[in-house]
Design a protein around this motif. Structure first.
Motif, short mmCIF file in Angstrom:
data_model
loop_
_atom_site.label_atom_id
_atom_site.label_comp_id
_atom_site.label_asym_id
_atom_site.label_seq_id
_atom_site.Cartn_x
_atom_site.Cartn_y
_atom_site.Cartn_z
N GLU A 67 48.52 48.50 36.12
CA GLU A 67 48.12 47.14 35.78
C GLU A 67 49.10 46.14 36.39
OE1 GLU A 67 47.07 46.16 31.51
OE2 GLU A 67 49.02 45.17 31.65
N CYS A 68 48.57 45.03 36.88
CA CYS A 68 49.40 43.93 37.35
C CYS A 68 49.99 43.23 36.13
CB CYS A 68 48.56 42.96 38.17
SG CYS A 68 49.47 41.51 38.70
N HIS A 112 43.28 46.05 46.25
CA HIS A 112 44.70 46.07 45.93
C HIS A 112 45.52 46.86 46.94
CE1 HIS A 112 43.59 44.06 42.29
NE2 HIS A 112 42.81 45.07 41.94
N SER A 138 48.67 39.26 36.04
CA SER A 138 47.24 38.99 35.77
C SER A 138 46.63 39.94 34.74
CB SER A 138 46.44 39.08 37.07
OG SER A 138 46.41 40.44 37.52
N HIS A 139 47.30 41.05 34.46
CA HIS A 139 46.79 42.13 33.60
C HIS A 139 45.57 42.84 34.21
CE1 HIS A 139 49.60 40.90 30.53
NE2 HIS A 139 49.17 39.66 30.69
N ALA A 140 45.35 42.66 35.50
CA ALA A 140 44.23 43.31 36.18
C ALA A 140 44.51 44.81 36.31
CB ALA A 140 44.03 42.72 37.57
N PRO A 156 36.25 49.20 35.72
CA PRO A 156 36.86 49.06 37.04
C PRO A 156 37.24 50.40 37.66
CG PRO A 156 38.33 48.20 35.33
CD PRO A 156 37.02 48.50 34.68
#
Length: 185
Positions: free
Chosen positions: A69-70, A105, A73-75, A24
């Motif tokens: 990181e969120c 984001h 969601s761990h995104a 990412p």
């Protein structure tokens, strides 16, 4: 500091980098809009090399440009953190605050939220007297984040030595936040 520090906010985790972050991160570094105020987008190899350098600096110092990181969601969102610039700048030696988030984001307040945590860490844990930020003059989104953080622009601009001469991105603005001003807020 010998061990990597992690920071947390209500919605976000700032942490050491993981192998899963590389794909990412490469995607956001290849995005022309994300990289609009940088000399060029990065290839996968360049992006991986940058992530390796950032990860190594965190391992060495305990802090740096953390992976963002969120918490829900761990995104992987991008990075936010503190860095000692190698380039000779008008404010050198200094510690800068910076961020780079994937376009999907943007507009959610993540950069400001994460940067606020980084400022608190820099002033309260590292005891920094000042934290700076800089960007190309036209980068109004980042400049707005700097202003939301309470940073104030210097009247003078400067030519960033890492940006090629003749590039429309070479002229930069410098924002500063002295510890005393942050404590007064």
């Amino acid at each position: 500091m010998n061990h990597p520090v992690s920071l947390h906010t209500q919605r976000l985790r700032l942490r050491q980098w993981r192998p899963a972050d590389r794909a990412p991160f490469a995607a956001l570094n290849a995005d022309l809009e994300v990289m609009r105020y940088f000399p060029a987008p990065l290839s996968r190899a360049q992006s991986d090399a940058l992530a390796d350098r950032i990860e190594g600096l965190i391992a060495e110092r305990g802090w740096g440009f953390w992976a963002l990181e969120c918490r829900q969601s761990h995104a992987f969102l991008g990075f936010t953190g503190l860095h000692v610039p190698a380039a000779e700048l008008p404010c050198s030696p200094c510690v800068e605050i910076g961020w780079r988030l994937a376009r999907e984001h943007w507009g959610w307040g993540y950069a400001s939220e994460a940067a606020s945590a980084c400022l608190a860490f820099g002033f309260d844990q590292l005891g920094l007297g000042e934290i700076v930020a800089f960007t190309a003059l036209g980068n109004l989104r980042s400049r707005a984040v700097m202003e939301r953080l309470g940073m104030v622009a210097d009247a003078a601009t400067f030519e960033h030595p890492a940006v090629p001469p003749g590039s429309p991105l070479r002229e930069h603005c410098l924002y500063r936040l002295p510890a005393a001003c942050r404590q007064a807020r």
